[in-house]
Design a protein around this motif. Structure first.
Motif, PDB file in Angstrom:
ATOM      1  N   LEU A  69      32.828  41.603  41.167  1.00  0.00           N
ATOM      2  CA  LEU A  69      32.621  40.113  41.792  1.00  0.00           C
ATOM      3  C   LEU A  69      33.731  40.133  42.670  1.00  0.00           C
ATOM      4  O   LEU A  69      33.832  39.339  43.724  1.00  0.00           O
ATOM      5  CB  LEU A  69      33.674  39.682  40.839  1.00  0.00           C
ATOM      6  CG  LEU A  69      33.025  38.064  40.777  1.00  0.00           C
ATOM      7  CD1 LEU A  69      31.598  38.007  41.413  1.00  0.00           C
ATOM      8  CD2 LEU A  69      33.697  37.403  39.608  1.00  0.00           C
ATOM      9  N   PHE A  85      40.177  42.714  32.685  1.00  0.00           N
ATOM     10  CA  PHE A  85      38.560  42.080  33.191  1.00  0.00           C
ATOM     11  C   PHE A  85      37.478  43.338  33.259  1.00  0.00           C
ATOM     12  O   PHE A  85      36.481  42.451  33.266  1.00  0.00           O
ATOM     13  CB  PHE A  85      38.419  41.221  33.876  1.00  0.00           C
ATOM     14  CG  PHE A  85      39.876  40.033  33.494  1.00  0.00           C
ATOM     15  CD1 PHE A  85      39.684  39.075  32.901  1.00  0.00           C
ATOM     16  CD2 PHE A  85      41.129  39.907  34.241  1.00  0.00           C
ATOM     17  CE1 PHE A  85      40.038  37.586  32.555  1.00  0.00           C
ATOM     18  CE2 PHE A  85      41.827  38.945  33.698  1.00  0.00           C
ATOM     19  CZ  PHE A  85      41.659  37.452  32.914  1.00  0.00           C
ATOM     20  N   THR A 119      34.069  42.647  37.395  1.00  0.00           N
ATOM     21  CA  THR A 119      35.296  41.491  37.517  1.00  0.00           C
ATOM     22  C   THR A 119      35.823  41.981  39.313  1.00  0.00           C
ATOM     23  O   THR A 119      35.549  41.307  40.052  1.00  0.00           O
ATOM     24  CB  THR A 119      36.319  40.763  36.792  1.00  0.00           C
ATOM     25  OG1 THR A 119      35.960  40.446  35.627  1.00  0.00           O
ATOM     26  CG2 THR A 119      37.105  40.130  37.667  1.00  0.00           C
ATOM     27  N   CYS A 120      36.370  43.774  39.237  1.00  0.00           N
ATOM     28  CA  CYS A 120      36.264  44.090  40.154  1.00  0.00           C
ATOM     29  C   CYS A 120      35.299  44.020  41.286  1.00  0.00           C
ATOM     30  O   CYS A 120      35.514  43.922  42.279  1.00  0.00           O
ATOM     31  CB  CYS A 120      36.448  45.418  40.164  1.00  0.00           C
ATOM     32  SG  CYS A 120      38.231  46.132  38.840  1.00  0.00           S
ATOM     33  N   TRP A 176      33.896  45.498  30.688  1.00  0.00           N
ATOM     34  CA  TRP A 176      34.315  44.210  30.056  1.00  0.00           C
ATOM     35  C   TRP A 176      35.740  44.162  30.353  1.00  0.00           C
ATOM     36  O   TRP A 176      35.721  42.500  30.277  1.00  0.00           O
ATOM     37  CB  TRP A 176      33.282  43.637  28.822  1.00  0.00           C
ATOM     38  CG  TRP A 176      32.019  43.631  28.242  1.00  0.00           C
ATOM     39  CD1 TRP A 176      31.649  44.996  28.193  1.00  0.00           C
ATOM     40  CD2 TRP A 176      31.477  43.105  29.715  1.00  0.00           C
ATOM     41  NE1 TRP A 176      30.564  44.507  28.427  1.00  0.00           N
ATOM     42  CE2 TRP A 176      29.785  43.885  28.958  1.00  0.00           C
ATOM     43  CE3 TRP A 176      31.594  41.489  30.426  1.00  0.00           C
ATOM     44  CZ2 TRP A 176      29.129  43.186  29.919  1.00  0.00           C
ATOM     45  CZ3 TRP A 176      30.262  41.284  31.168  1.00  0.00           C
ATOM     46  CH2 TRP A 176      28.729  42.230  30.355  1.00  0.00           C
ATOM     47  N   TRP A 194      42.594  32.899  41.307  1.00  0.00           N
ATOM     48  CA  TRP A 194      42.376  34.159  40.955  1.00  0.00           C
ATOM     49  C   TRP A 194      44.018  35.090  41.139  1.00  0.00           C
ATOM     50  O   TRP A 194      44.177  36.076  39.830  1.00  0.00           O
ATOM     51  CB  TRP A 194      41.489  35.050  41.352  1.00  0.00           C
ATOM     52  CG  TRP A 194      41.712  36.614  40.480  1.00  0.00           C
ATOM     53  CD1 TRP A 194      40.769  37.884  40.552  1.00  0.00           C
ATOM     54  CD2 TRP A 194      40.757  36.349  39.183  1.00  0.00           C
ATOM     55  NE1 TRP A 194      40.377  38.551  39.695  1.00  0.00           N
ATOM     56  CE2 TRP A 194      40.622  37.254  38.617  1.00  0.00           C
ATOM     57  CE3 TRP A 194      40.820  35.222  37.845  1.00  0.00           C
ATOM     58  CZ2 TRP A 194      40.631  37.649  37.422  1.00  0.00           C
ATOM     59  CZ3 TRP A 194      40.315  35.431  36.329  1.00  0.00           C
ATOM     60  CH2 TRP A 194      40.426  36.948  36.324  1.00  0.00           C
TER      61      TRP A 194
END
Length: 374
Positions: free
Chosen positions: A280, A273, A277-278, A243, A17
């Motif tokens: 995650l 993102f 996502t942060c 999102w 990532w």
């Protein structure tokens, strides 16, 4: 021997990532006159090189026996102090943005403070094991360790790098506490440390200004000064909402947000993102902490327990501090997001840390059937 494969795959996921986001955050940097001679893949290439070298170093560290780390703990700490002193010499140390923290080795800039964090943890764990007999005595157990940390602090503050000094001091004292140092003695030391850091901040005009800017980054006084970086980090995360605007869609990375590919890469991730996502990413770091705790549940070697606890705290603590800085919860401390942000020294140091954690917690599946191994 049984290696924690779950931990390995989490680290691999973070590294992959990081490759994507370093490229996304740095692709427009050649448009800046300061980086006009760089290609669009300049930072990605150097990042990948650091990953490869870091992986090799992790494999080498993984082969070293626990007894060897106990033997080299003191020499390693002395070497880290020597490097901290050498980086202050103008012909050796490389200055960036008013701080002299790096030693250049061509394609990689090495930051001695990263080695100092690692070395201090190993030294503190070995020191506590050696001082178990006298752990209740201030002058024989606590004072020598405090003096060693203070010496490292003198060099770090001269760079200046107060953030690294805080991390080293807190983790070293934490290891002493876990090793069984008297609780009242520990809290007295903690109070002294807090008082010392408060005095250092109060006595430094630029540190005071940074704190005030952190408290109100959007004020007219700070928005174009010390609060500029934080305000644009918050704007980036706000633009991403839940999102995100999509990969490559960040506006803040286009020369608005300083250090977008290093300390503030999380803000670009949030913009492209989104918040989920942060979250995650935060879960992945939490998973690393959980895996470390599980591997230590029935560990009998005191050195392993103290060393791995310190290394895990440094790793996960750095992730927490970076995310908190990007969100405006903590003032800026100049720490990268582990395994994701661009930064050769950080990648190398974290790779060694991960390799050592895996080495110290590996088990023989035929001789040790732990109830906690999942």
């Amino acid at each position: 021997q049984s290696v924690d494969q779950a931990l390995v795959w989490v680290v691999v996921a973070l590294l992959m990532w990081g490759m994507v986001m370093v490229y996304s955050a740095s692709i427009a940097m050649p448009d800046n006159p300061r980086f006009s001679s760089y290609s669009q893949t300049h930072f990605l290439t150097r990042h990948v090189i650091s990953m490869v070298v870091g992986s090799i170093m992790a494999l080498l560290v993984f082969q070293v026996r626990t007894e060897t780390w106990e033997k080299i703990a003191r020499p390693l700490f002395v070497v880290s102090l020597i490097l901290l002193a050498l980086v202050l010499i103008p012909v050796i140390g490389k200055g960036v943005n008013g701080a002299r923290r790096w030693i250049s080795f061509g394609i990689i800039n090495f930051q001695p403070s990263e080695l100092a964090k690692f070395a201090t943890i190993i030294y503190a764990a070995d020191y506590m094991v050696r001082k178990m007999e006298v752990k209740e005595r201030f002058f024989r157990a606590v004072l020598p360790m405090g003096a060693a940390v203070a010496l490292a602090g003198v060099f770090l503050l001269a760079e200046p790098d107060m953030g690294a000094f805080m991390v080293i001091a807190i983790i070293a004292m934490g290891i002493l506490f876990l090793g069984g140092v008297n609780a009242r003695m520990f809290f007295l030391i903690f109070a002294v440390l807090v008082g010392a850091f408060v005095l250092m901040i109060a006595a430094s005009p630029w540190r005071r200004e940074r704190i005030f800017a952190y408290l109100d980054p959007f004020s007219a006084e700070h928005a174009l000064g010390k609060g500029y970086q934080l305000s644009h980090s918050l704007i980036a995360i706000g633009r991403g909402e839940i999102w995100g605007v999509g990969l490559g869609g960040s506006v803040e990375k286009l020369h608005w947000l300083p250090e977008a590919h290093t300390d503030f890469l999380l803000a670009v991730i949030g913009e492209e993102f989104g918040l989920l996502t942060c979250m995650l990413i935060a879960i992945l770091y939490f998973a690393i902490l959980v895996r470390i705790i599980i591997r230590l549940l029935d560990e009998k070697d005191q050195f392993v327990v103290l060393a791995v606890t310190g290394l895990g705290a440094q790793f996960c603590g750095q992730a927490m501090i970076n995310m908190a800085v990007n969100l405006g919860v903590f003032p800026s401390k100049g720490m990268t997001l582990p395994f994701i942000s661009y930064g050769g020294s950080s990648i190398l140091a974290l790779s060694v840390t991960c390799g050592l954690i895996l080495a110290l917690t590996k088990r023989n599946p035929y001789l040790d059937r732990s109830l906690y191994m999942v």
